[in-house]
Structures are given as C-alpha cells and as structure tokens.
Design an enzyme around this catalytic site. Sequence first.
Site, PDB file in Angstrom:
ATOM      1  N   ASP A 166      -7.712  25.835 -45.804  1.00 16.37           N
ATOM      2  CA  ASP A 166      -7.061  26.099 -47.081  1.00 16.37           C
ATOM      3  C   ASP A 166      -5.726  26.790 -46.927  1.00 16.37           C
ATOM      4  O   ASP A 166      -4.890  26.732 -47.810  1.00 16.37           O
ATOM      5  CB  ASP A 166      -7.969  26.944 -47.987  1.00 16.37           C
ATOM      6  CG  ASP A 166      -8.401  28.248 -47.316  1.00 16.37           C
ATOM      7  OD1 ASP A 166      -7.977  28.510 -46.181  1.00 16.37           O
ATOM      8  OD2 ASP A 166      -9.170  28.993 -47.942  1.00 16.37           O
ATOM      9  N   ASP A 211      -3.537  26.527 -41.525  1.00 16.27           N
ATOM     10  CA  ASP A 211      -4.373  25.375 -41.180  1.00 16.27           C
ATOM     11  C   ASP A 211      -3.606  24.056 -41.169  1.00 16.27           C
ATOM     12  O   ASP A 211      -4.101  23.052 -40.668  1.00 16.27           O
ATOM     13  CB  ASP A 211      -5.535  25.241 -42.184  1.00 16.27           C
ATOM     14  CG  ASP A 211      -6.481  26.424 -42.146  1.00 16.27           C
ATOM     15  OD1 ASP A 211      -6.705  26.948 -41.046  1.00 16.27           O
ATOM     16  OD2 ASP A 211      -6.972  26.821 -43.208  1.00 16.27           O
ATOM     17  N   ASP A 237     -13.267  25.946 -41.568  1.00 11.35           N
ATOM     18  CA  ASP A 237     -12.945  27.343 -41.812  1.00 11.35           C
ATOM     19  C   ASP A 237     -14.190  28.038 -42.352  1.00 11.35           C
ATOM     20  O   ASP A 237     -15.071  27.377 -42.926  1.00 11.35           O
ATOM     21  CB  ASP A 237     -11.798  27.419 -42.816  1.00 11.35           C
ATOM     22  CG  ASP A 237     -11.246  28.824 -42.969  1.00 11.35           C
ATOM     23  OD1 ASP A 237     -11.349  29.604 -42.009  1.00 11.35           O
ATOM     24  OD2 ASP A 237     -10.716  29.142 -44.049  1.00 11.35           O
TER      25      ASP A 237
END
Length: 915
Positions: free
Chosen positions: A649, A653, A340
Amino acid sequence: MSEPGPVDPALADADDAWHAMSAENVVARMGSRLDAGLSSGDAARKLDLCGPNALPEAARKSLSRVFLAQFLSPLIYILVVAAVIAFAMGHRGDALVILVVVFINAVIGAFQEGRAERSMEALQRLSRLRAQVIRDGEPLEIEARDLVPGDVMVLGAGDAVGADARLVVTAALETSEAALTGESLPVPKNVAVLDRAASLPDRRNMVYSGTHVATGRGRAVVVATGLATEVGKIASLTSGAKEPKTPLEARIDQFGRYLVAAALGLFAAVVSIGLLRGLPFLDIFMVAISQMVSMVPEGLPVAMTIALAVGMQRMARRGVIVRRLSAVETLGSTSVICSDKTGTLTRNEMTVTRAWLPGGRVVDVSGTGYSPEGSLTLEGRVVDATVDEAVRALAEASALCNDAQLVAPDARDPRWRPLGDPTEAALLAFAWKACLDVDELRRDCPRRDEIPFDASEKMMATQHEAGCVLIKGAPERVLGLCASQWPGGASEPLDEAARTLIEAAADEMAQDALRLLAVARVDGVESFDVKAGFEPFQGRACFLGLLGQMDPPRAEVAEAVALCRAAGIRPVMVTGDHKATGLAIARQLGIAREGDIVLNGTELEQMPEQDLRISLDRVSVFARVHPSQKLRIVEAFQSRGWTVAMTGDGVNDAPALAAADVGVAMGITGTEVAKSAAKIVISDDNFATIVHAVDEGRLVYNNLKKVILYLFATSMAEVIVLLCALFFGYPLPLAAVQILWINIVTEGTVTVNLIMEQREGDEMERPPVPPGDPLLDRGLLRRVCLMTPVMAASTFGYFIWRLGTGVEFAQVQTETFTVLAVSQWFNVLNCRSATRSAFDRGLFGNRWLIGGLLLGNVLHFLVIYTEPLSRIFHTVPIALSEFFLIGAVASCVLWAEEIRKLFARRAAARRVPAG
C-alpha cells in the site's frame, strides 16, 4: 550577522541536507518567514517556476492506442494473414468474417481495460489532498498540488503531509511514516539539528509527503515538492522497474509459434500429397491454403478476451479492480504471494488483548479494533471496573493519561476509528470494555497539566485534581519510578520479588509480540513542575499494571493462508515491522512453520544473491526491509521460476509492485504511487480477497483451457476429414462456406458460453500452473488425440457410407456437415470437465451453454431449411428421420470420452491412500 540570502528553489542544490540546518537557516534560505509565510506573489512565481506539487502522471493511453494494442498477439497475426490470403483467393466473404472477428475481439479488450482505468480515476478523484498554509500572514487552505518550496504548512492531528518539509515548531508531534519507511508506529518529531549523515527514518526534524500526522501539532517549511520529494524519488524507481510479460501472454506467444509451424507443416503435406496424386499445382495450392486457414481457430482470440473480461467482472463483484486484462489469468498462476503485514494480514487497528495486574493476575481482553464492544475475563469469569478495584484503577489511568479520542461510526465510515495516536486509542477502547464511561470520567477528572510524551524518557504524565498524577510509558522506565503496587484494596510495597514477577510478565508478553505499556499513579503531588520532568516522582509512584496490545490478524486470513497452502501457493510476509512481531503474526496465521527462518533488512543486505536464492525455500518473513530490498526479494523469487504476486500500500512498495508478475495495491490505505504501479487494486485491503482473486484467476484459466481443447479438437477434426478425402481420392465432404459456418457459428454459439462454466470445486486444491506450461499441455493433447480421431472417423465414415447409398452429393454433403456440427455439440459437453461425467456436471448447471446449444440448433435448422441461407451455404433439406441416425453417429465422441473419464476416475481413486 546578516542572514543568508534566499535561494531560488529551482536552483537550490538537490543534495541540501535540510535536516542538518537550523530551522531559522532553512526558512531564510527558502525566502520565507515563519510568522507570515510566503506572499501570494512569491507563491505564484514559485508555482510557475517549480510546477505543481504532483508526480508526473503516466501519459494516459488514447483510445486508439488501447484499441491497437489488442492486435499485438501471434493469433491475431495469423488471422490477419488468413484474411489476406482468403481475399487474394477471391473469398471476400470469408476474409470479411475473419476481420469482423478480429475487430470484435479488439473492441471487447479495449472496453474492459478502459473500464478499469476509469475505476482508478474515480479512486484518485476521491483522494485529492488539501493543506493548511500561512500566506501573507494569514492561514489559508489550498490543494496540496499548489504547495511550493518556502510555504509554511500548519500541521495537526489527522492531517496528511503534502510535501517534504523541515519542522520549525512542534508540540508533541508524531507522524505515521508507514507508507514511506514501513515503520508501523508513529514517529516522534522535534526541531533539533541532526547530523548530515542521518538516514531517512532517523530524520526526526523532517516530515515527508505521503505521510500523515498521528498526534500533536506543528509548523514546517516546505523544502521539496513533486519529483524532488522522497516519494518522487521512489516513483522514479518505479518507472524504471521492468514490467514482465504475464504467463498468459508468454503462453499465447508460444501457442502462436506452434500453430504457425503446424499450419506450415499442413500446407507442405497437402501440396506433397496432391503432387503425388498428379493434381495440377495451382488447384492443390488453393486447397492447401484453404486447409491452412481452416486450421486456425478463429474463435480463440474472442473467447480469450471474453474469458478475461468475465473474470474481471467476477473479481469486481468481490472488490478487485483489474487494471490489466491479462493479469486476471496471472493471479491464477501465482505460486508466491509476498504480502505486507499491516492492514493486509492484520486489521491495522491496535487492540489491547491482555492486561497484567499486580499480584500476577492476567486479564484477557476480547474484541478487536477501536470498537468499545468486548469484555475482560479473568480465569474464565468476566471482570470489569465495577467489581474489581485493580481493573478500575488501570482502566481509569489508561483513559485519563491519554490524548486520543474515538470517533463513532457514521455515514462515511461504519467503523470506530482513532483520532490521535492508535496506541492511545486502543487504551480508550480497553477502558470502555472495562465498563467505564470515558467521556464522563474525563469531565469529572479534567486535566490540569501534563508532561508530553518524550522519546528519550519513553513516558508521559498528566496531572488531575486532588494531587493525582498518572504516568504511562515503557515498562522499564515506569517501573523505575515505582515503590509500591496496587493489587486492589490497598497499596503494597514493591519488593524485589514483586519486581522480578513484573519483569518476567513483561518478557513473556513481549515474546508474544505484544507492545507493552506500564501504567502508574502518584498521589499527593502538591506542585507539578513540567520542566523538572519525571525526577520528582522517583520512588513515589504506585504500579497499576501492564497493558499488552497488538495489531491483530484479520479473522479470515488464517483460513485464506490455509487455502493458499492447499493450492500450492507460498504466502510470504514482507514487512517494515520488527522480526519478533512479524514472526509472531506469521505463526498465528500459518505463514511461518517449523523450521522457517526470518531475515531482516540488515541480514538481507549482507547476503550474497546466490545464498538468498538458496534460502528462499525456508524464509517465511522478511522484516525491516526498505524499497530496493523489496524489489530484490521479488526478483529473487522470479529467478527461481516462481510467479510472484506482491501486495502493498505504501510508496515504498511501488517498485516491487511494478516488477512483480502481479502487483496488488490496497484500495483504502494505498498511495496513488502504489495504485499506479499495480496491475490489480483490492478495495477492502484484505489478504483473503487476494486469495479469492486467485481462485477466480484459476477458474478463468481452467475455462480458457476448456475452450482451447474444444476449438483445437474441432479444427483438427475438420482438417483430418478434408485430408482423408484428399488422400483417398474422394470429393471434398464440406464446402468452404460450410467450414466457415462451423468455425464461426457452430463453434461461436458455444465457445463463449463455455467460458461461463462454474467452478468444479477443486480449483484451489490443484498446484499452480508452471510458468512454462503450454496452453495445449500434455493432458489436453491426450484428450485431443481421442476426441479428434473419433469425430473425424464418425464424420468421414458417415460420408463414405452415404456416398455408397447413391444419394445425391448435395444431400450427402449437407448430412456430413450436420454430423460434424452435432458431434461438436456433444464434444462441448465433454470439455466441461477433464474427469467428471458430462451427466454428473448437471446439464443445466451452465445456462449460458444450454442457451448456446439451443441457439446453435436453431441456426443450423435455418441454414438447412431456409432461403437464402441454404443457397449461400450449399445445403439441401434433410428428412427429420435422418436426424436420429446423425445424432447417434455424432454422439460417438461423447461415449468415447465418457469411457476415458471412467478409467481416469478409477486411476485417481487408486492413487488416493485409504483413510
């Protein structure tokens, strides 16, 4: 007209489009009241009916289940069978020792996994949410898990949203939905009824569990809790994601199958040789069983578990919580890291990095995050509000036309942090860097009125004393209001050339992935009509400048990315941000290189699976993707044979985290759903920490292979010595208990210590281990083919020579037993490195190993010279003078391997191009 009757939430249609209903209708349907909320009795009844507002936690594994899971390994199966056979043959002591080894292995593995789970529970206890609600007409603070459908939540800046809810009142309300949708900027909210077909990110009249309020305030009626929330639906996706076997588990399975095949082959060979020599079948059968048992490296399961446990502890010291023991090694095998962007590659702190002043002057801004530390430089010289009027005007407007605040570091958090919109907080930091005292400025120029930020207008305005109105917003909107500009000293007309210059500057800054705000001032405003909006300022505003800000990359990430490249690992950005922003950051960090491409969610959706797999070699950034697409990306990489680590996070995800070979969740910003789905949690949310974990994983795997080399070479040497004696008609050189001593004590005192070997320094310069790579690969087999014959020849040769000298057989057997033990001590020094000399590594570089060697020597002296050990293990005292000869013979394996390493180093030097 009568209001619709209340609907019991437990019976309500799960597909109710709350965003397509009026606020009044939603409140009525939920059996609540906007002014008074639910009654305590109704809330209690609904809590009983609907259950707590929490996702069902995975049933915690009992201690017995965790313990029993440690036995699920082919190597353990072989050892248990060996123990049963030993017991059946009457060797109860041997069987007991093997079972003790298996038990110790299980205890260590269960203890380490239990520690990881306790660390996760501690994190969860720290993150329990609370919510403000209206019940019985009074405000009340409750735990978020006690929210029920129909509760009226009171929301303010910084509050976490505890459940899915329909907004009924808003005042400049914006929420951060990055954890759910991946949208990095706060989302403006309102109460307007929307079309039923509106997608989740476009439902501006809804707030969702797992998000939080960035700025403003509001009230919302809860419409879904627990699994019925959007978070709950994604959690269901996560539970359905198939968790793959780790590479280590697959290699252990493969190694176990090979070991079984080899043991059966050995059994057949021994029986065949014995029958050809005319030995009784029962006698030869017992010898064959003993040989098959001795071939199993009893110390390997314990060494493997301790290797992973040591790796887990090393990672814990570097801020990495490992939830599954075997994931330690999997990180070392990682070939792709899908990361990410926000907070992992970047700081997750908006920062003004550039200002553009009328007339074309460009000011660079140093410092990162929300800290006021930093400076403004113009053409290499420092400027600030005290020496430059244009800078002062821009900085003052940025600080006054602003609803945010900066919170100074304290005992709970050592960082400067924003209260309110991060974009506005970055403007405050800019003003402080320009040498303004923002607190004093706000006291001297109090706000009299305001036009809150409007998503359709893309601007906000504030009125201050002396008829001064300050405006900030999208450059094209603010510029449309302006008729003049302020380069400092006096205002100048904003002619067409000046407009073109500003537009060109804005385009250039946008291409650098900077988020732009324009700032303007209107003087002489006698009346301020909020309802009239911005129309009265048309043609009256004075343009003050452009401010470009970004979420800057973490300083250490570029080096970590370069380390990944050198290690043969592909870093790939998977972000919910826009293509241009993602690509700009990826280029700065070295993730995106010349010729790489960026795919957004729409393009990914339209791309056939086969085309995606072909394109993976060139894709460095995936932008604007949603949860199912992240899962698809992970599976596409896995289909190409890559070992994938996925970082994240947010709730969005979690499915990909669960499906990845190693799911890596963020400890600070990570949601509980993400942490539960991951195998590893990093405490500082830093990409560089992941790379450090990969380094540790590679060290663990390298040390594990050193142990396998040592144990396998040793076991094979024992087998060959015994087979030679059997084949050539000699008595057995080693008693059964002596073989067991070597397998458990001689090996055990150095095997675990070899796990503690320090890094050789080139771990991150080697390519990742291929998923199909066996534990005993070609390189190790070649070394075994040298070590084993040398040790076997030294031992068996010494045995034959001593038999010919007429020495008593007990003496010969004891000396042979000692030669084999000492040769193993020399061989453990060989196993410390594949190419470096045992003397170059530094004999005292691994104190654990030196301690193990000393302990092994002491124990060996005890088993030879003391009762009752000498009687139990069939040994007799050896003259001390004999040890010099024994040491010389046993050291042959060291010198043979040193010669091989010398040639290996020379070959490697020839392969390296000069210069």
